[in-house]
Design an enzyme around this catalytic site. Structure first.
Site, PDB file in Angstrom:
ATOM      1  N   TYR A  33     -30.745  -8.981  16.842  1.00 55.16           N
ATOM      2  CA  TYR A  33     -29.983  -9.831  15.923  1.00 55.16           C
ATOM      3  C   TYR A  33     -30.595  -9.821  14.537  1.00 55.16           C
ATOM      4  O   TYR A  33     -31.711  -9.324  14.342  1.00 55.16           O
ATOM      5  CB  TYR A  33     -29.876 -11.262  16.460  1.00 55.16           C
ATOM      6  CG  TYR A  33     -31.144 -12.084  16.350  1.00 55.16           C
ATOM      7  CD1 TYR A  33     -32.243 -11.835  17.166  1.00 55.16           C
ATOM      8  CD2 TYR A  33     -31.246 -13.109  15.416  1.00 55.16           C
ATOM      9  CE1 TYR A  33     -33.394 -12.588  17.054  1.00 55.16           C
ATOM     10  CE2 TYR A  33     -32.396 -13.873  15.299  1.00 55.16           C
ATOM     11  CZ  TYR A  33     -33.464 -13.600  16.123  1.00 55.16           C
ATOM     12  OH  TYR A  33     -34.611 -14.338  16.009  1.00 55.16           O
ATOM     13  N   LYS A 147     -36.482  -7.336  16.435  1.00 59.25           N
ATOM     14  CA  LYS A 147     -35.841  -8.659  16.387  1.00 59.25           C
ATOM     15  C   LYS A 147     -34.898  -8.770  17.587  1.00 59.25           C
ATOM     16  O   LYS A 147     -33.673  -8.681  17.473  1.00 59.25           O
ATOM     17  CB  LYS A 147     -35.119  -8.859  15.047  1.00 59.25           C
ATOM     18  CG  LYS A 147     -34.860 -10.317  14.726  1.00 59.25           C
ATOM     19  CD  LYS A 147     -34.563 -10.521  13.260  1.00 59.25           C
ATOM     20  CE  LYS A 147     -34.018 -11.894  12.932  1.00 59.25           C
ATOM     21  NZ  LYS A 147     -34.927 -13.023  13.151  1.00 59.25           N
ATOM     22  N   GLU A 180     -47.608 -15.756  14.195  1.00 61.02           N
ATOM     23  CA  GLU A 180     -46.530 -16.233  13.322  1.00 61.02           C
ATOM     24  C   GLU A 180     -45.937 -17.498  13.944  1.00 61.02           C
ATOM     25  O   GLU A 180     -46.366 -17.934  15.013  1.00 61.02           O
ATOM     26  CB  GLU A 180     -45.443 -15.161  13.171  1.00 61.02           C
ATOM     27  CG  GLU A 180     -44.825 -14.743  14.496  1.00 61.02           C
ATOM     28  CD  GLU A 180     -43.855 -13.562  14.385  1.00 61.02           C
ATOM     29  OE1 GLU A 180     -43.253 -13.360  13.320  1.00 61.02           O
ATOM     30  OE2 GLU A 180     -43.707 -12.843  15.393  1.00 61.02           O
ATOM     31  N   LEU A 205     -42.973 -10.221  13.578  1.00 61.11           N
ATOM     32  CA  LEU A 205     -41.736  -9.757  12.969  1.00 61.11           C
ATOM     33  C   LEU A 205     -41.957  -9.786  11.457  1.00 61.11           C
ATOM     34  O   LEU A 205     -42.318 -10.827  10.898  1.00 61.11           O
ATOM     35  CB  LEU A 205     -40.573 -10.691  13.334  1.00 61.11           C
ATOM     36  CG  LEU A 205     -39.241 -10.210  12.772  1.00 61.11           C
ATOM     37  CD1 LEU A 205     -38.685  -9.073  13.630  1.00 61.11           C
ATOM     38  CD2 LEU A 205     -38.235 -11.345  12.693  1.00 61.11           C
TER      39      LEU A 205
END
Ligand code: PLP
Length: 293
Positions: A33, A147, A180, A205
């Protein structure tokens, strides 16, 4: 005004948009996505999102659902039909529908869903109010550069943050380094004044917002160190913030319920928010978008 979604070639009422029960996205999280921000009527970071989508699709050997020209026409049309001046566009591509079997089907056609939603315009005062984050173990797989729609660990982490009264959870790897947030990149300014965000690898990411901040900072002569930083460094930091297409540059003022620095938005964070907004308004998004892991 009712929302409109694009589902496999058709514009349909959002409320009744649906995919097949044997879509591999539904059964195996076999899909990817992207989330684009819309800021004052403009899509932000188109080049970056398209390049990252290409990276995610090719890493999983999923075919593009359509050529990029028509794809952007559809994205813009979904934005237009939903009257989104400020908000988000969500794009999901899966390997498509096939009889359930773990191995890839020989002949499936990629499924694509595009939705758009309105959000409040970017508000620097609200972004500077400061949020809390908690730290949690990073229990995800080893390809965080993709992702993927497989977001269960991220959902669990975000829920844990909410239950702790925090906005975001920072995931900490087995070496004690912050990777993250569950839906954002993590940044700190160390006690010594070093602006740090984790370097690109399979461990994070690479955010489009992260890339825009890096380019905006470079233009202003602000030095950024791309390296892993430890949970302890984060707890000792002078400033901290998160970045994402949804949160832009959002100040972090508490980590595990302890104040970051003086407990207020930091000077560097404020400057970077200003530079980021100027940068996206002038350039539309990052230009150097060829490295994802
Ligand atoms: N890291 C993770 C795990 C994310 O889910 C996101 C955004 O959803 C980001 C980082 C930030 O990416 P971007 O700036 O492209 O929104």
């Amino acid at each position: 005004m009712s929302r409109i979604a694009y589902v496999n070639g058709q514009y349909v009422p959002h409320a009744s948009g649906s995919v097949h029960i044997e879509d591999r996205g539904y059964q195996f999280a076999d899909g990817v996505y992207e989330v684009f921000a819309v800021h004052n009527g403009k899509l932000i970071g188109v080049k970056g999102h398209m390049d990252r989508l290409e990276h995610s699709l090719s890493a999983l050997q999923i075919d593009w659902p359509m050529k990029t020209g028509p794809f952007m026409v559809v994205v813009n049309e979904v934005v237009r039909r939903n009257h989104v001046k400020n908000g988000l566009v969500y794009i999901q591509v899966t390997r498509g529908v096939a009889r359930r079997d773990h191995a890839f089907p020989a002949d499936s056609i990629s499924s694509m869903v595009i939705t758009a939603k309105k959000a409040a315009p970017l508000d620097k005062v609200a972004l500077s109010k400061g949020i809390g984050v908690i730290t949690i173990p990073d229990i995800r797989w080893k390809r965080k550069d993709i992702k993927s729609v497989s977001l269960l660990p991220n959902c669990l982490g975000k829920q844990q943050a909410r239950e702790a009264g925090a906005f975001e959870a920072w995931m900490v790897d087995d070496e004690g380094m912050v990777s993250e947030g569950t839906s954002s990149n993590a940044w700190i300014v160390t006690k010594e004044g070093e602006l740090v965000t984790r370097d690109i690898s399979n461990a994070i990411l690479n955010g489009i917002t992260r890339l825009a901040i890096i380019e905006a900072a470079k233009e202003k002569g602000i030095k950024i160190t791309e390296r892993a930083f430890s949970e302890q460094e984060a707890l000792d930091a002078k400033e901290a913030f998160i970045s994402s297409s949804t949160s832009h540059v959002k100040a972090v003022t508490r980590i595990n319920d302890q104040p970051v620095g003086n407990g207020h938005v930091g000077e560097m964070t404020s400057h970077l928010l200003d530079h980021y907004v100027d940068f996206i308004e002038a350039k539309g998004g990052p230009q150097h978008t060829d490295k994802w892991n």
